[in-house]
Write a protein that holds these residues in place. Structure first.
Motif, PDB file in Angstrom:
ATOM      1  N   LYS A  21       0.779  -1.223   0.085  1.00 58.90           N
ATOM      2  CA  LYS A  21       0.096  -0.016  -0.081  1.00 58.90           C
ATOM      3  C   LYS A  21       0.956   1.147  -0.093  1.00 58.90           C
ATOM      4  O   LYS A  21       1.918   1.253   0.590  1.00 58.90           O
ATOM      5  CB  LYS A  21      -0.616  -0.120   1.303  1.00 58.90           C
ATOM      6  CG  LYS A  21      -2.096  -0.989   1.137  1.00 58.90           C
ATOM      7  CD  LYS A  21      -2.979  -0.976   2.491  1.00 58.90           C
ATOM      8  CE  LYS A  21      -3.940  -2.112   2.210  1.00 58.90           C
ATOM      9  NZ  LYS A  21      -4.627  -2.263   3.553  1.00 58.90           N
ATOM     10  N   GLY A  22       0.250   2.227  -0.675  1.00 54.75           N
ATOM     11  CA  GLY A  22       1.183   3.231  -0.927  1.00 54.75           C
ATOM     12  C   GLY A  22       0.983   4.290  -1.997  1.00 54.75           C
ATOM     13  O   GLY A  22       0.575   5.737  -1.634  1.00 54.75           O
ATOM     14  N   HIS A  23      -0.024   3.873  -3.086  1.00 50.95           N
ATOM     15  CA  HIS A  23      -0.572   4.730  -3.913  1.00 50.95           C
ATOM     16  C   HIS A  23      -1.782   5.119  -3.532  1.00 50.95           C
ATOM     17  O   HIS A  23      -2.522   4.372  -2.528  1.00 50.95           O
ATOM     18  CB  HIS A  23      -0.479   4.020  -5.176  1.00 50.95           C
ATOM     19  CG  HIS A  23       0.741   4.066  -5.938  1.00 50.95           C
ATOM     20  ND1 HIS A  23       1.378   5.052  -6.489  1.00 50.95           N
ATOM     21  CD2 HIS A  23       1.473   2.892  -6.357  1.00 50.95           C
ATOM     22  CE1 HIS A  23       2.588   4.509  -7.227  1.00 50.95           C
ATOM     23  NE2 HIS A  23       2.449   3.400  -7.005  1.00 50.95           N
ATOM     24  N   THR A  24      -2.413   6.374  -4.025  1.00 50.30           N
ATOM     25  CA  THR A  24      -3.631   6.559  -3.368  1.00 50.30           C
ATOM     26  C   THR A  24      -4.811   6.681  -4.711  1.00 50.30           C
ATOM     27  O   THR A  24      -5.956   7.091  -4.366  1.00 50.30           O
ATOM     28  CB  THR A  24      -3.480   8.152  -2.804  1.00 50.30           C
ATOM     29  OG1 THR A  24      -3.174   9.137  -3.804  1.00 50.30           O
ATOM     30  CG2 THR A  24      -2.697   8.399  -1.641  1.00 50.30           C
ATOM     31  N   ARG A  25      -4.543   6.242  -5.538  1.00 54.09           N
ATOM     32  CA  ARG A  25      -5.393   5.923  -6.812  1.00 54.09           C
ATOM     33  C   ARG A  25      -5.060   4.740  -7.360  1.00 54.09           C
ATOM     34  O   ARG A  25      -4.321   4.057  -6.897  1.00 54.09           O
ATOM     35  CB  ARG A  25      -5.237   7.200  -7.779  1.00 54.09           C
ATOM     36  CG  ARG A  25      -5.622   8.416  -7.390  1.00 54.09           C
ATOM     37  CD  ARG A  25      -7.064   8.894  -7.076  1.00 54.09           C
ATOM     38  NE  ARG A  25      -7.659   8.896  -8.182  1.00 54.09           N
ATOM     39  CZ  ARG A  25      -7.786   9.702  -9.255  1.00 54.09           C
ATOM     40  NH1 ARG A  25      -7.117  10.941  -9.024  1.00 54.09           N
ATOM     41  NH2 ARG A  25      -8.343   9.630 -10.250  1.00 54.09           N
TER      42      ARG A  25
END
Length: 434
Positions: A147-151
């Motif tokens: 997890k790390g991207h927001t889209r």
């Protein structure tokens, strides 16, 4: 020693006598009764009535069964007689067939891309659910979520050693994850002005190349995260970018219905591939192993034995066709039609004999390159098939001049693993194994 007992002989004689009498062969009946000395009075209700015919037909059925079993046994013996080396050789032309070995579930959005680790039995998947998931493709087991991207995460790629994983997203960021350090996010690249559609490590792993909806292709330095070059080759959203084996060329495709072959050092467009009449979703360079088949398909004389990387490419489009191109002249060599919807993904078979395609028509198709025929259609998913990847292949070692290290100038035999992964809007990944 007699094969028949006295009782069996008597039964046989009586059934023959019954048969002769029933068919009005009176002279033969009298003669047989006299010669055998069997005292028998014909009776249509006796157990001997019709017995001869029954025995005869059962013998024929038995003979047929024996022949079938003998044929089957011969086939099995032939298969067993093949040495493991021969069996392995037969597997080299393997292509996916239903059913899939595993169906991997866990993503909460459509799967955009899948990538195999170059040495471990690991597969990474990028999804609309903003995560990357890592799986063991040999067992079908889930390993971890990144997890790390927001889209949406749109694309991902391992470096040649499998130490790093690069991802790109609609959040306009590129991230690098350290595989050996608990997959931690160690670098983030910012600079694109819109959705990033594609990202790849350049050969040598010192640079990455990305393609974006902001109409640019960008090359970045991995160590410093600095932008090395921005290339404006297209007039619209750049969907896909892919470097040649030696890194001397880039292939890209766009919503502008063209594919471009570009020099990554200068940003200059070498050739424009024009012929599709809708958005081009995917472009891939053909491996050198595919050159003989492509030349046969296009009727190019045998005298052309060049193994220069990036000589041919394939594109897949929303116009439902796949096109094979000569990247030096820009000439269209062949158009492959058969899919009933957008073509989303293309991957060359490691032997170079086939091209695999995935489509919104829910299928994976296998095309024989030498003839351009679709030789197999696999009903792959319950929804659009968005991506496709072939298992790891040992990379051909290239000298700095781009030539292979084979003594005769030919590429050495490449070792590859027969495994294919596909991803879909149905939120699943399927693993196809022999």
């Amino acid at each position: 020693m007699s094969l028949l007992s006295e009782r069996q002989k008597e039964e046989l004689h009586k059934s023959i006598l019954e048969y002769l009498h029933a068919n009005n062969f009176i002279d033969a009946f009298d003669s047989l009764r006299s010669e055998t000395g069997v005292d028998y009075t014909p009776d249509p209700k006796s157990k001997y009535a019709g017995l001869l015919e029954k025995k005869w037909t059962s013998v024929i059925r038995l003979q047929k069964k024996i022949m079938d079993l003998e044929n089957r046994n011969a086939t099995l013996q032939e298969e067993l007689s093949l040495s493991p080396a021969k069996r392995a050789a037969m597997q080299t032309d393997w292509v996916p067939r239903a059913p899939a070995a595993y169906v991997l579930t866990g993503h909460r959005g459509q799967v955009h891309k899948v990538a195999f680790h170059p040495t471990f039995n690991l597969l990474a998947s990028a999804s609309q659910d903003m995560t990357v998931k890592v799986w063991d493709w040999e067992t079908g087991e889930f390993e971890r979520t990144l997890k790390g991207h927001t889209r949406d995460v749109n694309d991902l790629d391992f470096d040649s050693k499998g130490n790093l994983l690069v991802t790109c997203s609609n959040d306009m960021l590129i991230k690098i994850w350290d595989v050996q350090n608990e997959w931690s996010n160690i670098k983030t690249f910012a600079g694109h002005d819109h959705t990033i559609s594609a990202v790849r490590f350049m050969p040598g792993d010192q640079q990455i190349v990305s393609a974006s909806r902001d109409r640019t292709i960008r090359i970045w330095n991995v160590a410093s995260t600095h932008l090395v070059r921005s290339i404006s080759a297209h007039l619209d959203w750049v969907r896909c970018v892919s470097p040649s084996e030696d890194g001397r060329l880039l292939a890209s495709c766009s919503n502008d219905q063209t594919a471009h072959i570009t020099d990554p050092l200068t940003g200059e467009t070498k050739v424009e591939l024009r012929g599709h009449d809708h958005t081009i979703e995917v472009v891939v360079f053909a491996p050198t192993a595919a050159y003989p088949s492509i030349r046969e398909l296009a009727g190019i004389p045998d005298t052309d034995r060049s193994r220069r990387p990036g000589a041919y490419a394939a594109t897949g489009s929303r116009d439902k066709t796949i096109k094979i191109w000569d990247t030096q002249s820009g000439q269209l060599l062949r158009s492959l039609a058969g899919h009933d919807n957008w073509v989303r993904a293309l991957v060359f078979h490691p032997t170079g004999k086939f091209l695999l395609s995935a489509s919104d028509d829910h299928t994976i198709r296998v095309w024989e390159l030498a003839t351009g025929r679709c030789v197999k259609t696999v009903q792959a998913h319950g929804h659009f098939v968005t991506c496709l990847a072939w298992g790891r292949t040992a990379p051909t070692q290239r000298a700095p001049d781009g030539k292979t290290n084979g003594a005769d100038g030919k590429a050495p035999d490449e070792k590859f693993v027969n495994v294919v992964a596909s991803g879909s809007v149905d939120q699943t990944i399927k693993i196809w194994l022999p």
